[in-house]
Design a protein around this motif. Structure first.
Motif, PDB file in Angstrom:
ATOM      1  N   SER A   2      37.612  25.038  21.210  1.00 23.56           N
ATOM      2  CA  SER A   2      38.177  26.272  21.757  1.00 23.56           C
ATOM      3  C   SER A   2      39.523  26.001  22.406  1.00 23.56           C
ATOM      4  N   ALA A   3      40.420  26.977  22.321  1.00 27.75           N
ATOM      5  CA  ALA A   3      41.713  26.850  22.993  1.00 27.75           C
ATOM      6  C   ALA A   3      41.535  26.913  24.504  1.00 27.75           C
ATOM      7  N   VAL A   4      40.608  27.742  24.954  1.00 28.06           N
ATOM      8  CA  VAL A   4      40.322  27.897  26.385  1.00 28.06           C
ATOM      9  C   VAL A   4      38.809  27.871  26.575  1.00 28.06           C
ATOM     10  N   THR A   5      38.355  27.070  27.532  1.00 24.49           N
ATOM     11  CA  THR A   5      36.944  27.051  27.907  1.00 24.49           C
ATOM     12  C   THR A   5      36.849  27.177  29.421  1.00 24.49           C
ATOM     13  N   VAL A   6      36.151  28.192  29.866  1.00 23.74           N
ATOM     14  CA  VAL A   6      35.956  28.440  31.302  1.00 23.74           C
ATOM     15  C   VAL A   6      34.460  28.482  31.567  1.00 23.74           C
ATOM     16  N   GLU A   7      34.003  27.672  32.495  1.00 21.08           N
ATOM     17  CA  GLU A   7      32.574  27.619  32.820  1.00 21.08           C
ATOM     18  C   GLU A   7      32.377  27.675  34.326  1.00 21.08           C
ATOM     19  N   LYS A  11      36.533  31.297  42.715  1.00 22.37           N
ATOM     20  CA  LYS A  11      37.640  31.275  43.671  1.00 22.37           C
ATOM     21  C   LYS A  11      37.322  32.251  44.774  1.00 22.37           C
ATOM     22  N   HIS A  12      37.266  31.726  46.021  1.00 23.48           N
ATOM     23  CA  HIS A  12      36.915  32.553  47.175  1.00 23.48           C
ATOM     24  C   HIS A  12      38.083  32.563  48.159  1.00 23.48           C
ATOM     25  N   TYR A  13      38.267  33.705  48.805  1.00 24.65           N
ATOM     26  CA  TYR A  13      39.219  33.827  49.905  1.00 24.65           C
ATOM     27  C   TYR A  13      38.422  34.246  51.137  1.00 24.65           C
ATOM     28  N   GLY A  14      37.985  33.252  51.911  1.00 21.09           N
ATOM     29  CA  GLY A  14      37.093  33.568  53.016  1.00 21.09           C
ATOM     30  C   GLY A  14      35.813  34.160  52.458  1.00 21.09           C
ATOM     31  N   VAL A  31      43.486  36.797  19.972  1.00 23.63           N
ATOM     32  CA  VAL A  31      44.018  37.629  21.048  1.00 23.63           C
ATOM     33  C   VAL A  31      42.832  38.073  21.896  1.00 23.63           C
ATOM     34  N   PHE A  32      42.821  37.625  23.138  1.00 24.26           N
ATOM     35  CA  PHE A  32      41.694  37.852  24.046  1.00 24.26           C
ATOM     36  C   PHE A  32      42.212  38.679  25.220  1.00 24.26           C
ATOM     37  N   ALA A  33      41.622  39.840  25.435  1.00 21.67           N
ATOM     38  CA  ALA A  33      42.061  40.728  26.517  1.00 21.67           C
ATOM     39  C   ALA A  33      41.108  40.633  27.696  1.00 21.67           C
ATOM     40  N   LEU A  34      41.666  40.399  28.862  1.00 24.72           N
ATOM     41  CA  LEU A  34      40.898  40.356  30.099  1.00 24.72           C
ATOM     42  C   LEU A  34      41.167  41.665  30.839  1.00 24.72           C
ATOM     43  N   LEU A  35      40.122  42.476  30.992  1.00 22.67           N
ATOM     44  CA  LEU A  35      40.247  43.816  31.536  1.00 22.67           C
ATOM     45  C   LEU A  35      39.511  43.925  32.858  1.00 22.67           C
ATOM     46  N   GLY A  36      39.919  44.897  33.648  1.00 24.50           N
ATOM     47  CA  GLY A  36      39.241  45.163  34.907  1.00 24.50           C
ATOM     48  C   GLY A  36      40.150  45.935  35.834  1.00 24.50           C
ATOM     49  N   PRO A  37      39.577  46.658  36.796  1.00 24.89           N
ATOM     50  CA  PRO A  37      40.397  47.410  37.752  1.00 24.89           C
ATOM     51  C   PRO A  37      41.115  46.463  38.706  1.00 24.89           C
ATOM     52  N   ASN A  38      42.042  47.002  39.462  1.00 24.11           N
ATOM     53  CA  ASN A  38      42.708  46.196  40.477  1.00 24.11           C
ATOM     54  C   ASN A  38      41.676  45.624  41.442  1.00 24.11           C
ATOM     55  N   GLY A  39      41.810  44.337  41.741  1.00 21.63           N
ATOM     56  CA  GLY A  39      40.860  43.687  42.633  1.00 21.63           C
ATOM     57  C   GLY A  39      39.640  43.110  41.951  1.00 21.63           C
ATOM     58  N   ALA A  40      39.606  43.195  40.611  1.00 21.29           N
ATOM     59  CA  ALA A  40      38.433  42.693  39.886  1.00 21.29           C
ATOM     60  C   ALA A  40      38.428  41.182  39.747  1.00 21.29           C
ATOM     61  N   GLY A  41      39.590  40.542  39.930  1.00 26.21           N
ATOM     62  CA  GLY A  41      39.680  39.092  39.789  1.00 26.21           C
ATOM     63  C   GLY A  41      40.494  38.633  38.600  1.00 26.21           C
ATOM     64  N   LYS A  42      41.086  39.566  37.854  1.00 27.15           N
ATOM     65  CA  LYS A  42      41.861  39.202  36.660  1.00 27.15           C
ATOM     66  C   LYS A  42      43.023  38.289  37.002  1.00 27.15           C
ATOM     67  N   THR A  43      43.837  38.724  37.958  1.00 25.48           N
ATOM     68  CA  THR A  43      45.040  37.956  38.285  1.00 25.48           C
ATOM     69  C   THR A  43      44.681  36.570  38.785  1.00 25.48           C
ATOM     70  N   THR A  44      43.674  36.467  39.636  1.00 26.99           N
ATOM     71  CA  THR A  44      43.248  35.167  40.140  1.00 26.99           C
ATOM     72  C   THR A  44      42.799  34.263  39.001  1.00 26.99           C
ATOM     73  N   ALA A  45      41.981  34.796  38.088  1.00 28.74           N
ATOM     74  CA  ALA A  45      41.495  33.990  36.966  1.00 28.74           C
ATOM     75  C   ALA A  45      42.653  33.511  36.096  1.00 28.74           C
ATOM     76  N   VAL A  46      43.591  34.413  35.783  1.00 30.17           N
ATOM     77  CA  VAL A  46      44.715  34.047  34.919  1.00 30.17           C
ATOM     78  C   VAL A  46      45.607  33.020  35.609  1.00 30.17           C
TER      79      VAL A  46
END
Length: 297
Positions: A2-7, A11-14, A31-46
């Protein structure tokens, strides 16, 4: 591999669990789309995958590297298009693309990339003179000039008019065809539907669904089969169906979790009677409807 493997990514902030035990893979050329509302954790994961943020737990492999320790060798093989990026305003478009090309061992030709993103007419224009949509195209050019094996695209068509959006979609399709792996984040469900081979939905730090846009959770959701009753036929004449039947005059709707079975039953019944089911349609939930159900439930 796999090009990317996440297991088990965490990530916690307090007390806030921004990403809490997320696992997924991305295949080469996908092409893999990571979706979710603001605050779902997308930006942190990316940002963890890009190497810009340190994870608290779990394992991550991107192109065979741990992004946290991959260093320059890792960064030379990826491209990043941020949702918002700052530019030196006095550079021209070609000067800036040439500058970025110099950061990579095997860059693409700057003029080739500039033309590809639709900025040929603005090649010698100063960045400060560009419109918002043109700056977004410049973002794409800077992400592409290094010839990345994996491209991170964060809201790539924000600020684009419809024509520019479709040109960007064609560009992304072309990158996939050439073997580039793409991780896309977007709030446009039609964009995810059009571009992504698979989508993953995050909610409150958890992965709640993953699959192709057409199949995402739809086996568990209600489809609607609609038709008009043949002349001389009453609702009571219909065969037994798995779904809930509603009627408005001669217009019938069957709300079903087994659309293939109910379609088969209905068409077989019509054939036996030698009649047609006028206006016959079968409608599955759209990706947007499924997404909203997932993030709001």
């Amino acid at each position: 591999m796999s090009a990317v493997t996440v297991e088990g990514l965490r990530k916690h902030y307090g007390p806030v669990r921004a990403v809490d035990g997320v696992s997924f893979t991305i295949e080469p050329g996908e092409v893999f789309a990571l979706l979710g509302p603001n605050g779902a954790g997308k930006t942190t994961a990316v940002e963890i995958l890009e190497g810009h943020r340190i994870r608290d737990g779990g394992t991550v492999s991107v192109l065979g590297f741990d992004p946290a320790t991959g260093g320059r060798a890792y960064r030379e093989r990826i491209g990043i298009v941020l949702q918002e990026a700052g530019f030196e305003e006095e550079f021209s478009v070609v000067e800036l693309v040439r500058l970025y090309a110099g950061f990579y061992p095997r860059p693409r030709l700057p003029d080739e990339v500039i033309e590809q993103v639709g900025l040929k007419d603005k090649r010698d224009a100063r960045v400060r003179t560009l419109s918002g949509g043109q700056r977004r195209r410049l973002d794409l050019a800077l992400g592409l000039v290094g010839r990345p094996e994996l491209l991170f695209l964060d809201e790539p068509t924000t600020g684009f008019d419809p024509s520019a959006r479709h040109r960007a979609w064609e560009l992304i399709d072309g990158l996939r065809d050439s073997g580039t792996t793409i991780l896309l984040t977007t709030h446009y469900m039609d964009e995810a539907q059009q571009l992504a081979d698979r989508v993953a939905v995050l909610r409150e730090g958890h992965l709640v669904a993953i699959g192709s846009p057409d199949s995402l959770g739809q086996a568990e959701r209600v489809s609607v089969v609609s038709f008009r009753l043949p002349d001389g036929t009453a609702l009571a004449d219909l065969p037994s169906l798995t779904g809930r039947v509603e009627a408005d005059g001669s217009a019938v709707s069957v709300h079903t979790r087994q659309p293939a079975r109910d379609l088969h039953t209905l068409t077989g019944w019509a054939l036996e009677r030698g009649t047609e089911l006028a206006n016959l349609t079968a409608t599955r939930p759209t990706l947007e409807e499924v997404y909203l159900e997932l993030v709001e439930s």
